[in-house]
Design a protein around this motif. Sequence first.
Motif, mmCIF file in Angstrom:
data_model
loop_
_atom_site.group_PDB
_atom_site.id
_atom_site.type_symbol
_atom_site.label_atom_id
_atom_site.label_comp_id
_atom_site.label_asym_id
_atom_site.label_seq_id
_atom_site.Cartn_x
_atom_site.Cartn_y
_atom_site.Cartn_z
ATOM 1 N N ALA A 169 -13.714 1.426 -3.563
ATOM 2 C CA ALA A 169 -13.888 2.812 -3.129
ATOM 3 C C ALA A 169 -13.087 3.145 -1.877
ATOM 4 O O ALA A 169 -12.462 4.209 -1.775
ATOM 5 C CB ALA A 169 -15.372 3.109 -2.904
ATOM 6 N N GLN A 170 -13.088 2.239 -0.917
ATOM 7 C CA GLN A 170 -12.469 2.547 0.368
ATOM 8 C C GLN A 170 -10.944 2.548 0.330
ATOM 9 O O GLN A 170 -10.300 3.037 1.251
ATOM 10 C CB GLN A 170 -12.983 1.581 1.436
ATOM 11 C CG GLN A 170 -14.466 1.789 1.737
ATOM 12 C CD GLN A 170 -15.019 0.801 2.745
ATOM 13 O OE1 GLN A 170 -14.263 0.132 3.432
ATOM 14 N NE2 GLN A 170 -16.335 0.707 2.825
ATOM 15 N N HIS A 171 -10.359 2.017 -0.733
ATOM 16 C CA HIS A 171 -8.899 2.015 -0.838
ATOM 17 C C HIS A 171 -8.356 3.319 -1.424
ATOM 18 O O HIS A 171 -7.227 3.709 -1.135
ATOM 19 C CB HIS A 171 -8.437 0.857 -1.722
ATOM 20 C CG HIS A 171 -8.604 -0.483 -1.093
ATOM 21 N ND1 HIS A 171 -7.661 -1.031 -0.243
ATOM 22 C CD2 HIS A 171 -9.610 -1.388 -1.174
ATOM 23 C CE1 HIS A 171 -8.069 -2.213 0.163
ATOM 24 N NE2 HIS A 171 -9.254 -2.456 -0.387
ATOM 25 N N PRO A 184 2.957 5.285 5.984
ATOM 26 C CA PRO A 184 3.120 3.983 5.333
ATOM 27 C C PRO A 184 1.815 3.519 4.698
ATOM 28 O O PRO A 184 0.767 3.504 5.344
ATOM 29 C CB PRO A 184 3.527 3.059 6.487
ATOM 30 C CG PRO A 184 4.093 3.967 7.538
ATOM 31 C CD PRO A 184 3.312 5.237 7.419
ATOM 32 N N GLN A 185 1.874 3.116 3.450
ATOM 33 C CA GLN A 185 0.664 2.687 2.753
ATOM 34 C C GLN A 185 0.061 1.432 3.381
ATOM 35 O O GLN A 185 -1.157 1.243 3.341
ATOM 36 C CB GLN A 185 0.993 2.435 1.283
ATOM 37 C CG GLN A 185 1.373 3.698 0.529
ATOM 38 C CD GLN A 185 1.781 3.427 -0.906
ATOM 39 O OE1 GLN A 185 1.838 2.281 -1.339
ATOM 40 N NE2 GLN A 185 2.067 4.483 -1.652
ATOM 41 N N GLU A 186 0.911 0.619 4.001
ATOM 42 C CA GLU A 186 0.393 -0.611 4.614
ATOM 43 C C GLU A 186 -0.414 -0.349 5.875
ATOM 44 O O GLU A 186 -1.011 -1.270 6.448
ATOM 45 C CB GLU A 186 1.542 -1.577 4.931
ATOM 46 C CG GLU A 186 2.570 -1.032 5.894
ATOM 47 C CD GLU A 186 3.729 -0.331 5.197
ATOM 48 O OE1 GLU A 186 4.805 -0.233 5.809
ATOM 49 O OE2 GLU A 186 3.552 0.112 4.028
ATOM 50 N N ASP A 187 -0.461 0.904 6.333
ATOM 51 C CA ASP A 187 -1.247 1.236 7.525
ATOM 52 C C ASP A 187 -2.714 1.496 7.207
ATOM 53 O O ASP A 187 -3.481 1.893 8.093
ATOM 54 C CB ASP A 187 -0.653 2.460 8.231
ATOM 55 C CG ASP A 187 0.628 2.131 8.986
ATOM 56 O OD1 ASP A 187 0.964 0.937 9.074
ATOM 57 O OD2 ASP A 187 1.272 3.067 9.485
ATOM 58 N N GLY A 188 -3.118 1.273 5.959
ATOM 59 C CA GLY A 188 -4.496 1.525 5.564
ATOM 60 C C GLY A 188 -5.538 0.901 6.473
ATOM 61 O O GLY A 188 -6.513 1.562 6.861
ATOM 62 N N PRO A 189 -5.393 -0.386 6.859
ATOM 63 C CA PRO A 189 -6.380 -0.979 7.768
ATOM 64 C C PRO A 189 -6.491 -0.236 9.096
ATOM 65 O O PRO A 189 -7.583 -0.165 9.673
ATOM 66 C CB PRO A 189 -5.851 -2.400 7.970
ATOM 67 C CG PRO A 189 -5.090 -2.691 6.713
ATOM 68 C CD PRO A 189 -4.441 -1.393 6.347
ATOM 69 N N ARG A 190 -5.412 0.329 9.583
ATOM 70 C CA ARG A 190 -5.474 1.106 10.826
ATOM 71 C C ARG A 190 -6.274 2.379 10.613
ATOM 72 O O ARG A 190 -7.013 2.820 11.501
ATOM 73 C CB ARG A 190 -4.062 1.452 11.306
ATOM 74 C CG ARG A 190 -3.190 0.253 11.596
ATOM 75 C CD ARG A 190 -1.865 0.645 12.193
ATOM 76 N NE ARG A 190 -2.025 1.165 13.550
ATOM 77 C CZ ARG A 190 -1.003 1.575 14.297
ATOM 78 N NH1 ARG A 190 0.230 1.549 13.826
ATOM 79 N NH2 ARG A 190 -1.222 2.027 15.519
ATOM 80 N N PHE A 191 -6.141 2.988 9.432
ATOM 81 C CA PHE A 191 -6.912 4.197 9.149
ATOM 82 C C PHE A 191 -8.409 3.894 9.224
ATOM 83 O O PHE A 191 -9.195 4.702 9.735
ATOM 84 C CB PHE A 191 -6.573 4.744 7.760
ATOM 85 C CG PHE A 191 -5.127 5.087 7.541
ATOM 86 C CD1 PHE A 191 -4.246 5.208 8.615
ATOM 87 C CD2 PHE A 191 -4.641 5.294 6.265
ATOM 88 C CE1 PHE A 191 -2.905 5.521 8.403
ATOM 89 C CE2 PHE A 191 -3.307 5.603 6.039
ATOM 90 C CZ PHE A 191 -2.440 5.720 7.109
#
Length: 423
Positions: A169-171, A184-191
Amino acid sequence: MTVDDRFTPAADDRQDAPLEGTRNEIITGPVADWATDFSHTEGEWAADPYPIQDDLRQRCPIAHTERFGGGWLPTRYEDVAAIAYDTESFSSRSIIMSNFRPPKEIAPVGGVPPISSDPPFHHDARKLLLPAFTKTEVSKREAATRAFCHALIDAMEGQEVVDAARDYAQHIPVRVIADMLGFPQEDGPRFREFIESALEGVNLPPDERVANMGRLFDYLLVQIRDHVDRPREDLTTFLIDAELYGQKLTPDHVAGTMALLLIAGIDTTWSAIGASLWHLAKTPADRERLVAEPELLPTAMEEFLRAYAPVTMARLVKEDLSWNGVEMKAEDWILLSFPAANRDPAYFERADEVVIDREANRHVAFGLGIHRCVGSHLARMEMRVALEVWLERVPSFTLADPDAVTWATGQVRGPRTLPIRRR
């Protein structure tokens, strides 16, 4: 294209200014009486707020607290609706009830327009965003969203127990919003860090909270400057180029709106998806029916939104007033619990039950009044696709450990961890 002068380092001093203002003592700890001492940041509320809301609705429909410098919590639908529509008495300049209030001077724009904006500015700021969130525009993102959901489930191959919140869900909204903004999609953890800091860190010392928000806006300005140098077809470039009243948007407006989309557009949706999966995991009859009758999903989805509405919004009282029998003071908080309104038995039959084929369902999960969620079409698409794909790929599942499910504290409630056993 040369760098826009609005977004040079000298111009960004300061996106965190809206967080400065009247600061109040940090008050945490167990609640003595929810009618006179409520706190939406306590674990008891996060775990299961509905019995508390039901009790308050019966004996004290507008609860009060001295925490956070003073605030009120209406629990009846009619009260929540009346306050949501009353922009003369209540300001939206801060939508997160916390241990300080932003200064009055930031109205009518607020820190994250248009949700923090008051009339008349709100109307025009909101109108700017509407074209990006129409059903037609949202539909263009459905195929990519569906493919991403399948990829997430592919990555679970061979795992009997998965975390449906953190692994699924969180992705989904993270990817959708990143694509919309051109991040950038790789910034997800920062979000995720930004979201948890903004929505769950309301009792942090004010200086620490300001610093956390500063990091968010520093990140946004990096993205903005990159878009100024390398414009492309996305929502960030649109906001940079947009005009209001014949002028380009200010840096605070551009970054504030992006912060709104990043935070509110992600946590609300992943919470709704996660809560729906939690319900289906613990309610086999509903899960089996939706697998057998997939055409019922849109109706069931609206019921999940009603029963597990994730969002509560705050307002500030503009001036001292007597309202429905309570004496409100200027700068008191009002906590608009749309989840409580959605479970008011005076407005909904069998309000405390989840009825997946409920036909008449005028829920307020997306809010009421001028601030009704501008991204509701997007949220519904993400939620529908996420549930369709999950039920297609994982038709049989249960909670691996009901006691291991955890819920977010604060004003957006949804599962933070959701261990599910696939069968």
